[in-house]
Motif scaffolding. Structure first.
Motif, PDB file in Angstrom:
ATOM      1  N   ALA A 102       0.853  -1.189   0.000  1.00 33.91           N
ATOM      2  CA  ALA A 102       0.000   0.000   0.000  1.00 33.91           C
ATOM      3  C   ALA A 102       0.887   1.236   0.000  1.00 33.91           C
ATOM      4  O   ALA A 102       1.908   1.284   0.703  1.00 33.91           O
ATOM      5  N   PHE A 103       0.517   2.234  -0.797  1.00 38.86           N
ATOM      6  CA  PHE A 103       1.274   3.477  -0.921  1.00 38.86           C
ATOM      7  C   PHE A 103       0.316   4.645  -0.719  1.00 38.86           C
ATOM      8  O   PHE A 103      -0.698   4.757  -1.413  1.00 38.86           O
ATOM      9  N   ILE A 104       0.620   5.508   0.242  1.00 39.94           N
ATOM     10  CA  ILE A 104      -0.197   6.675   0.549  1.00 39.94           C
ATOM     11  C   ILE A 104       0.670   7.918   0.402  1.00 39.94           C
ATOM     12  O   ILE A 104       1.782   7.969   0.933  1.00 39.94           O
ATOM     13  N   ASN A 105       0.194   8.921  -0.343  1.00 35.37           N
ATOM     14  CA  ASN A 105       0.982  10.129  -0.523  1.00 35.37           C
ATOM     15  C   ASN A 105       0.088  11.361  -0.471  1.00 35.37           C
ATOM     16  O   ASN A 105      -1.111  11.293  -0.758  1.00 35.37           O
ATOM     17  N   LYS A 106       0.688  12.478  -0.113  1.00 36.09           N
ATOM     18  CA  LYS A 106      -0.020  13.759  -0.079  1.00 36.09           C
ATOM     19  C   LYS A 106       0.993  14.862  -0.367  1.00 36.09           C
ATOM     20  O   LYS A 106       2.102  14.852   0.185  1.00 36.09           O
ATOM     21  N   ASN A 107       0.623  15.796  -1.240  1.00 43.03           N
ATOM     22  CA  ASN A 107       1.461  16.939  -1.575  1.00 43.03           C
ATOM     23  C   ASN A 107       0.895  18.207  -0.960  1.00 43.03           C
ATOM     24  O   ASN A 107      -0.332  18.380  -0.866  1.00 43.03           O
ATOM     25  N   PHE A 108       1.793  19.106  -0.552  1.00 50.07           N
ATOM     26  CA  PHE A 108       1.400  20.382   0.020  1.00 50.07           C
ATOM     27  C   PHE A 108       2.034  21.493  -0.819  1.00 50.07           C
ATOM     28  O   PHE A 108       3.255  21.526  -0.974  1.00 50.07           O
ATOM     29  N   SER A 109       1.200  22.368  -1.341  1.00 53.11           N
ATOM     30  CA  SER A 109       1.703  23.499  -2.114  1.00 53.11           C
ATOM     31  C   SER A 109       2.105  24.613  -1.155  1.00 53.11           C
ATOM     32  O   SER A 109       1.276  25.149  -0.415  1.00 53.11           O
ATOM     33  N   VAL A 160       7.539  28.625 -17.802  1.00 57.36           N
ATOM     34  CA  VAL A 160       7.901  28.074 -16.501  1.00 57.36           C
ATOM     35  C   VAL A 160       7.101  28.774 -15.410  1.00 57.36           C
ATOM     36  O   VAL A 160       7.067  30.004 -15.337  1.00 57.36           O
ATOM     37  N   VAL A 161       6.459  27.992 -14.557  1.00 55.56           N
ATOM     38  CA  VAL A 161       5.724  28.513 -13.409  1.00 55.56           C
ATOM     39  C   VAL A 161       6.543  28.219 -12.157  1.00 55.56           C
ATOM     40  O   VAL A 161       6.699  27.056 -11.773  1.00 55.56           O
ATOM     41  N   PRO A 162       7.123  29.227 -11.496  1.00 58.35           N
ATOM     42  CA  PRO A 162       7.868  28.970 -10.262  1.00 58.35           C
ATOM     43  C   PRO A 162       6.939  28.402  -9.185  1.00 58.35           C
ATOM     44  O   PRO A 162       5.781  28.822  -9.063  1.00 58.35           O
ATOM     45  N   TYR A 163       7.437  27.445  -8.421  1.00 63.76           N
ATOM     46  CA  TYR A 163       6.618  26.849  -7.363  1.00 63.76           C
ATOM     47  C   TYR A 163       7.505  26.167  -6.342  1.00 63.76           C
ATOM     48  O   TYR A 163       8.695  25.914  -6.572  1.00 63.76           O
ATOM     49  N   LEU A 164       6.906  25.839  -5.212  1.00 63.86           N
ATOM     50  CA  LEU A 164       7.579  25.118  -4.140  1.00 63.86           C
ATOM     51  C   LEU A 164       6.559  24.187  -3.499  1.00 63.86           C
ATOM     52  O   LEU A 164       5.517  24.639  -3.028  1.00 63.86           O
ATOM     53  N   ASN A 165       6.862  22.877  -3.506  1.00 63.00           N
ATOM     54  CA  ASN A 165       5.958  21.875  -2.956  1.00 63.00           C
ATOM     55  C   ASN A 165       6.663  21.033  -1.906  1.00 63.00           C
ATOM     56  O   ASN A 165       7.861  20.756  -2.011  1.00 63.00           O
ATOM     57  N   LEU A 166       5.904  20.600  -0.924  1.00 61.47           N
ATOM     58  CA  LEU A 166       6.337  19.604   0.050  1.00 61.47           C
ATOM     59  C   LEU A 166       5.573  18.321  -0.241  1.00 61.47           C
ATOM     60  O   LEU A 166       4.352  18.352  -0.391  1.00 61.47           O
ATOM     61  N   PHE A 167       6.275  17.203  -0.347  1.00 59.34           N
ATOM     62  CA  PHE A 167       5.590  15.940  -0.620  1.00 59.34           C
ATOM     63  C   PHE A 167       5.940  14.912   0.449  1.00 59.34           C
ATOM     64  O   PHE A 167       7.052  14.878   0.979  1.00 59.34           O
ATOM     65  N   THR A 168       4.972  14.091   0.763  1.00 63.87           N
ATOM     66  CA  THR A 168       5.130  13.044   1.782  1.00 63.87           C
ATOM     67  C   THR A 168       4.565  11.745   1.243  1.00 63.87           C
ATOM     68  O   THR A 168       3.637  11.734   0.425  1.00 63.87           O
ATOM     69  N   GLU A 169       5.132  10.645   1.710  1.00 61.58           N
ATOM     70  CA  GLU A 169       4.642   9.327   1.291  1.00 61.58           C
ATOM     71  C   GLU A 169       4.940   8.302   2.382  1.00 61.58           C
ATOM     72  O   GLU A 169       6.016   8.313   2.993  1.00 61.58           O
ATOM     73  N   VAL A 170       3.981   7.448   2.620  1.00 63.51           N
ATOM     74  CA  VAL A 170       4.139   6.310   3.528  1.00 63.51           C
ATOM     75  C   VAL A 170       3.768   5.062   2.756  1.00 63.51           C
ATOM     76  O   VAL A 170       2.723   5.017   2.095  1.00 63.51           O
ATOM     77  N   SER A 171       4.622   4.042   2.817  1.00 63.77           N
ATOM     78  CA  SER A 171       4.356   2.809   2.096  1.00 63.77           C
ATOM     79  C   SER A 171       4.653   1.618   2.987  1.00 63.77           C
ATOM     80  O   SER A 171       5.584   1.641   3.805  1.00 63.77           O
ATOM     81  N   GLY A 172       3.871   0.580   2.802  1.00 66.35           N
ATOM     82  CA  GLY A 172       4.079  -0.663   3.537  1.00 66.35           C
ATOM     83  C   GLY A 172       4.029  -1.842   2.588  1.00 66.35           C
ATOM     84  O   GLY A 172       3.155  -1.911   1.724  1.00 66.35           O
TER      85      GLY A 172
END
Length: 511
Positions: A323-330, A352-364
């Motif tokens: 199982a893979f769970i992920n969520k991105n934060f802009s 080009v669109v400048p941006y900054l994202n935080l991404f997280t993922e938990v997998s088992g």
């Protein structure tokens, strides 16, 4: 009048479409912050000018033809020819013949074309004289091949590709050959072949089979033959289906982190993979996977091997669920520059669109084996990615980056080597930087922090323009590389300006 005014309004809404891309060699991870056009296969809209154009039925002849995919003038990339003749040979086949033709870049660099004939064929693709490829692991480096279609239909196709290992034939002393194999231009070890077949039973199900033989000595196929047969079926909604795959593999080649390339001797079984499942309005995405396979492969566990044996292989059934769970934060999003040739589209087909994202993922992942062994793992990953600048100015106006850290908790280890989880702490760094104008440099690496081993590294040199793009990539760890070329495709509204803008009109006697 209204239609004419719309057609002649200033150029607006310039957008990039799929484009045409080719790649020689092995492809790695896509560059951070860059749209991948390599999967494109068509250029749908072109502009042309000619001093004279004569039509006869479906054919035409032009003098001083200029052809471009660039919506702006003067064109950045164009094909020029003294004469050009277009012939409709069949309903799906046409031909463009040119004389004194060349590719012209920025109205200054001229690259003559050796071939003055271009075929436009919507029939199933026919191969050229031969293809050139590189495989330093099994085929000794540079080799040539040609594909023949034994059967080509809408529901079933079968291709056969003989290969000649040119580098191994010319330099046999650089390879470890057997005692009975002395190399040479026509030795068994310098010939190979691949074959592939595909059958489409319906919109949901298909069958793929392929085999590869690195050497034509059929008495020694144990170390030269690779094959795979896979039946795929899509379940549920066709737009976002579950995918069921039943497959048989012989000597399947996999890459397992710092352990490098692993060859699985033999496996048979099935796997089901879910589509991406969105959990309400939370922004959390879930993917599931399950499989059952019977595997015959090497082990380093002496307690699983017989004292008297011919090899170190064991046969076990593996039951696996993941199982893979992920969520991105802009975190931040900037604004793109206008889609003009001097601003947003100066060095790229997409602003080009400048941006900054935080991404997280938990997998088992849970793996259970028929000898009562198991390998259970839980991994967390966190990272930040983004791009700064607009890739519009001459110097240092673009930085793309992606940094991630993953930590893995594992129980017992797999009895096999190919699926054993060994990289417990991993740091990945991807960065792409504009140096000057259209030139960008990129570096990508993954490091096992436990023992400081480099898992993989890519060095990228890129020449990026609005209408075309060239990328050279090399991975010294895996000893693979690629050369990729992209020709952009655009759509736009309004009337483009003439190719040449050096004509000064005389108005009422004033020039």
């Amino acid at each position: 009048m209204s239609d004419r005014l719309i057609d002649n309004q200033p150029l607006t809404n310039v957008t990039a479409e799929e484009g045409l891309g080719v790649s020689l060699g092995s492809r790695g991870i896509d560059l951070v912050g860059q749209d991948d056009f390599s999967g494109g296969s068509t250029i749908k809209r072109l502009r042309f000018e000619a001093d004279r154009l004569e039509f006869e039925t479906s054919n035409w002849t032009a003098e001083n033809l200029r052809l471009t995919n660039d919506p702006f003038s003067p064109p950045e990339l164009e094909l020029r020819a003294a004469t050009a003749t277009f012939e409709q040979l069949e309903s799906a086949l046409s031909k463009l013949s040119t004389t004194k033709s060349a590719i012209v870049i920025d109205d200054s660099l001229r690259i003559p074309l050796l071939d003055g004939a271009f075929a436009f064929d919507s029939r199933p693709r026919r191969p050229g004289l031969f293809n050139i490829a590189f495989d330093g692991d099994e085929r000794g480096g540079l080799y040539i091949e040609r594909t023949w279609s034994l059967f080509g239909g809408e529901k079933f196709s079968w291709n056969f590709t003989p290969q000649y290992f040119l580098q191994r034939a010319l330099f046999p002393t650089t390879f470890d050959l057997s005692d009975d194999d002395e190399g040479g231009l026509f030795n068994d070890s310098v010939f190979g072949l691949t074959t592939s077949a595909r059958a489409d039973f319906s919109r949901r199900s298909s069958l793929n089979a392929n085999a590869s033989l690195t050497g034509v000595d059929l008495t020694n196929t144990e170390d030269s033959l690779r094959s795979k047969i896979e039946f795929q079926n899509r379940l549920g909604n066709l737009e976002n289906p579950f995918r069921l795959a039943l497959e048989y593999n012989y000597r399947d080649r996999l890459f397992n982190g710092s352990l490098g390339f692993q060859t699985v001797r033999e496996s048979i079984g099935g796997a089901i993979t879910s589509p991406q499942i969105s959990l309400g309005d939370t922004g959390v995405n879930l993917n599931l996977q399950g499989s059952i396979k019977r595997i015959n492969d090497d082990t380093d566990r002496l307690d699983l091997l017989n004292v008297v044996r011919e090899n170190d292989r064991i046969a076990l059934t593996r039951y696996q669920a993941a199982a893979f769970i992920n969520k991105n934060f802009s975190l931040w999003t900037g604004k793109a520059l206008p889609s003009t040739k001097t601003q947003g589209l100066r060095y790229t087909p997409v602003p080009v669109v400048p941006y900054l994202n935080l991404f997280t993922e938990v997998s088992g992942v849970s793996s259970f084996y028929s000898n009562s062994d198991s390998q259970l793992s839980l991994e967390g990953k966190v990272g930040i990615e983004g791009q700064l600048g607009h890739f519009s100015r001459n110097w240092l106006d673009y930085t793309g980056f992606k940094l991630s850290y993953s930590q893995n908790l594992r129980g017992d280890e797999s009895p096999f080597l190919f699926d054993r989880l060994v990289d417990r702490q991993t740091l990945s760094v991807d960065i792409t930087q504009q140096i000057y104008g259209p030139i960008r440099l990129g570096y990508q690496t993954s490091i096992d922090l436990s023992d400081r081993d480099t898992i993989s590294s890519d060095y990228i040199l890129e020449y990026s323009r609005r209408t075309h793009n060239v990328i050279l990539r090399y991975n010294p760890v895996l000893e693979i590389g690629s050369l990729s070329l992209r020709i952009s495709d655009f759509n736009w509204q309004g009337n483009s300006e003439p190719f040449s803008q050096d004509i000064t009109p005389v108005i009422q006697g004033v020039d």
